[in-house]
Motif scaffolding. Structure first.
Motif, PDB file in Angstrom:
ATOM      1  N   TYR A   1       0.875  -1.173   0.000  1.00  0.00           N
ATOM      2  CA  TYR A   1       0.000   0.000   0.000  1.00  0.00           C
ATOM      3  C   TYR A   1       0.907   1.216   0.000  1.00  0.00           C
ATOM      4  O   TYR A   1       1.724   1.399   0.907  1.00  0.00           O
ATOM      5  CB  TYR A   1      -0.923  -0.034   1.213  1.00  0.00           C
ATOM      6  N   TYR A   2       0.729   2.048  -1.009  1.00  0.00           N
ATOM      7  CA  TYR A   2       1.810   2.955  -1.390  1.00  0.00           C
ATOM      8  C   TYR A   2       1.314   4.338  -1.785  1.00  0.00           C
ATOM      9  O   TYR A   2       0.222   4.509  -2.326  1.00  0.00           O
ATOM     10  CB  TYR A   2       2.527   2.336  -2.602  1.00  0.00           C
TER      11      TYR A   2
ATOM     12  N   ALA B   1       6.607   5.222   2.485  1.00  0.00           N
ATOM     13  CA  ALA B   1       6.499   3.973   1.726  1.00  0.00           C
ATOM     14  C   ALA B   1       7.584   3.838   0.667  1.00  0.00           C
ATOM     15  O   ALA B   1       7.864   2.731   0.205  1.00  0.00           O
ATOM     16  CB  ALA B   1       5.114   3.876   1.079  1.00  0.00           C
ATOM     17  N   THR B   2       8.196   4.947   0.281  1.00  0.00           N
ATOM     18  CA  THR B   2       9.262   4.885  -0.724  1.00  0.00           C
ATOM     19  C   THR B   2      10.377   3.953  -0.274  1.00  0.00           C
ATOM     20  O   THR B   2      10.878   3.132  -1.052  1.00  0.00           O
ATOM     21  CB  THR B   2       9.820   6.294  -1.002  1.00  0.00           C
ATOM     22  N   GLY B   3      10.778   4.062   0.990  1.00  0.00           N
ATOM     23  CA  GLY B   3      11.845   3.207   1.500  1.00  0.00           C
ATOM     24  C   GLY B   3      11.477   1.734   1.443  1.00  0.00           C
ATOM     25  O   GLY B   3      12.324   0.883   1.156  1.00  0.00           O
ATOM     26  N   THR B   4      10.207   1.421   1.707  1.00  0.00           N
ATOM     27  CA  THR B   4       9.762   0.024   1.638  1.00  0.00           C
ATOM     28  C   THR B   4       9.824  -0.487   0.204  1.00  0.00           C
ATOM     29  O   THR B   4      10.228  -1.629  -0.041  1.00  0.00           O
ATOM     30  CB  THR B   4       8.336  -0.107   2.189  1.00  0.00           C
ATOM     31  N   ARG B   5       9.444   0.346  -0.742  1.00  0.00           N
ATOM     32  CA  ARG B   5       9.513  -0.092  -2.146  1.00  0.00           C
ATOM     33  C   ARG B   5      10.961  -0.288  -2.585  1.00  0.00           C
ATOM     34  O   ARG B   5      11.270  -1.249  -3.310  1.00  0.00           O
ATOM     35  CB  ARG B   5       8.821   0.931  -3.051  1.00  0.00           C
TER      36      ARG B   5
ATOM     37  N   VAL C   1       0.863   5.186   5.290  1.00  0.00           N
ATOM     38  CA  VAL C   1       1.604   4.196   4.516  1.00  0.00           C
ATOM     39  C   VAL C   1       3.058   4.216   5.008  1.00  0.00           C
ATOM     40  O   VAL C   1       3.494   5.227   5.565  1.00  0.00           O
ATOM     41  CB  VAL C   1       1.543   4.505   2.997  1.00  0.00           C
ATOM     42  N   PRO C   2       3.773   3.094   4.839  1.00  0.00           N
ATOM     43  CA  PRO C   2       3.403   1.885   4.109  1.00  0.00           C
ATOM     44  C   PRO C   2       2.617   0.898   4.963  1.00  0.00           C
ATOM     45  O   PRO C   2       2.619   0.961   6.190  1.00  0.00           O
ATOM     46  CB  PRO C   2       4.771   1.292   3.766  1.00  0.00           C
ATOM     47  N   ALA C   3       1.966  -0.006   4.257  1.00  0.00           N
ATOM     48  CA  ALA C   3       1.429  -1.232   4.833  1.00  0.00           C
ATOM     49  C   ALA C   3       1.651  -2.298   3.775  1.00  0.00           C
ATOM     50  O   ALA C   3       1.729  -1.990   2.576  1.00  0.00           O
ATOM     51  CB  ALA C   3      -0.049  -1.095   5.160  1.00  0.00           C
ATOM     52  N   ILE C   4       1.786  -3.536   4.196  1.00  0.00           N
ATOM     53  CA  ILE C   4       1.936  -4.618   3.225  1.00  0.00           C
ATOM     54  C   ILE C   4       0.989  -5.755   3.575  1.00  0.00           C
ATOM     55  O   ILE C   4       0.632  -5.957   4.738  1.00  0.00           O
ATOM     56  CB  ILE C   4       3.388  -5.178   3.154  1.00  0.00           C
ATOM     57  N   ARG C   5       0.584  -6.475   2.547  1.00  0.00           N
ATOM     58  CA  ARG C   5      -0.158  -7.718   2.739  1.00  0.00           C
ATOM     59  C   ARG C   5       0.630  -8.836   2.071  1.00  0.00           C
ATOM     60  O   ARG C   5       1.070  -8.707   0.930  1.00  0.00           O
ATOM     61  CB  ARG C   5      -1.562  -7.627   2.141  1.00  0.00           C
TER      62      ARG C   5
ATOM     63  N   GLU D   1       3.522  -0.362  10.057  1.00  0.00           N
ATOM     64  CA  GLU D   1       4.678   0.171  10.780  1.00  0.00           C
ATOM     65  C   GLU D   1       5.965  -0.151  10.019  1.00  0.00           C
ATOM     66  O   GLU D   1       6.316  -1.304   9.802  1.00  0.00           O
ATOM     67  CB  GLU D   1       4.768  -0.320  12.227  1.00  0.00           C
ATOM     68  N   GLN D   2       6.657   0.887   9.650  1.00  0.00           N
ATOM     69  CA  GLN D   2       7.833   0.754   8.789  1.00  0.00           C
ATOM     70  C   GLN D   2       8.906  -0.143   9.396  1.00  0.00           C
ATOM     71  O   GLN D   2       9.543  -0.924   8.691  1.00  0.00           O
ATOM     72  CB  GLN D   2       8.401   2.152   8.514  1.00  0.00           C
TER      73      GLN D   2
END
Length: 214
Positions: free
Chosen positions: A10-11, A17-21, A57-61, A69-70
């Motif tokens: 989720y972005y 969320a950029t760091g997660t991507r 954001v971010p969230a992931i599934r 939580e990052q």
């Protein structure tokens, strides 16, 4: 057949969320984006609040697992793709320091930054989660001076988290541009994964801005 390892992120561009991507790219992880236009307030609508009640954001599934939580996402993804070599194993002496510095981001760095940005007086040192701003930042400077990465010679998922964080916070003047921070941020943001996502974010952010105006 659906890939059981496939991640939904989720972005929103130019957000945490950029760091997660970037991490997903560094891990070589299969993922799909569920993009939210934060300029249009989509993160505050019911559909997303059911994913993360905080509207962040971010969230992931991943399968049946929903992770917000990052800090938690960084640990989860690193462990999910150990073949990428960005996560110290449970029996690795670096595992404890790795977790320490990831947790430090959420527990100390972020609260200190928000107080600094809002020009708020921090809590008394005995109640503050980060002691005081200079002490919090000094601990990071001392750790990074051992470089080139947070844990010395080995790059980990923690460096993706911190590299993006330093890049953004120095850009906005919240963190001073000390040589050790600048060199570290440049080392991480010059990597191909960051360059790809940064360019994609610029394009997506421009589309969102145009849609919000329209």
């Amino acid at each position: 057949m659906t890939d059981p390892n496939r991640i939904t992120l989720y972005y929103s561009p130019q957000s945490r969320a950029t760091g997660t991507r970037v991490l997903l790219e560094e891990l070589g992880a299969p993922y799909d984006l569920h993009v939210l236009n934060m300029k249009a307030g989509e993160q505050r609508q019911g559909a997303y609040l059911a994913i993360n009640p905080l509207g962040k954001v971010p969230a992931i599934r991943h399968g049946d697992a929903l992770v917000t939580e990052q800090v938690a996402i960084t640990i989860y993804l690193g462990d999910l793709f150990p073949q990428a070599g960005l996560t110290p194993a449970l029996d690795d002496p670096l595992r404890g320091p790795y977790l320490r510095w990831i947790a430090y981001y959420g527990a100390s760095f972020e609260p200190a930054l928000i107080d600094k940005f809002m020009q708020r007086e921090p809590a008394p040192i005995t109640q503050s989660p980060y002691a005081d701003y200079d002490t919090m930042l000094g601990a990071l400077e001392a750790q990074l001076s051992k470089g080139p990465y947070l844990l010395g010679e080995r790059m980990t998922a923690a460096d993706v988290l911190w590299g993006v964080a330093f890049s953004w916070t120095m850009m906005f003047g919240i963190v001073p541009k000390k040589d050790v921070f600048v060199r570290y941020a440049e080392r991480m943001t010059s990597r191909p994964a960051f360059q790809r996502i940064n360019a994609a974010d610029d394009e997506m952010a421009a589309q969102h801005a145009a849609a919000a105006v329209g």
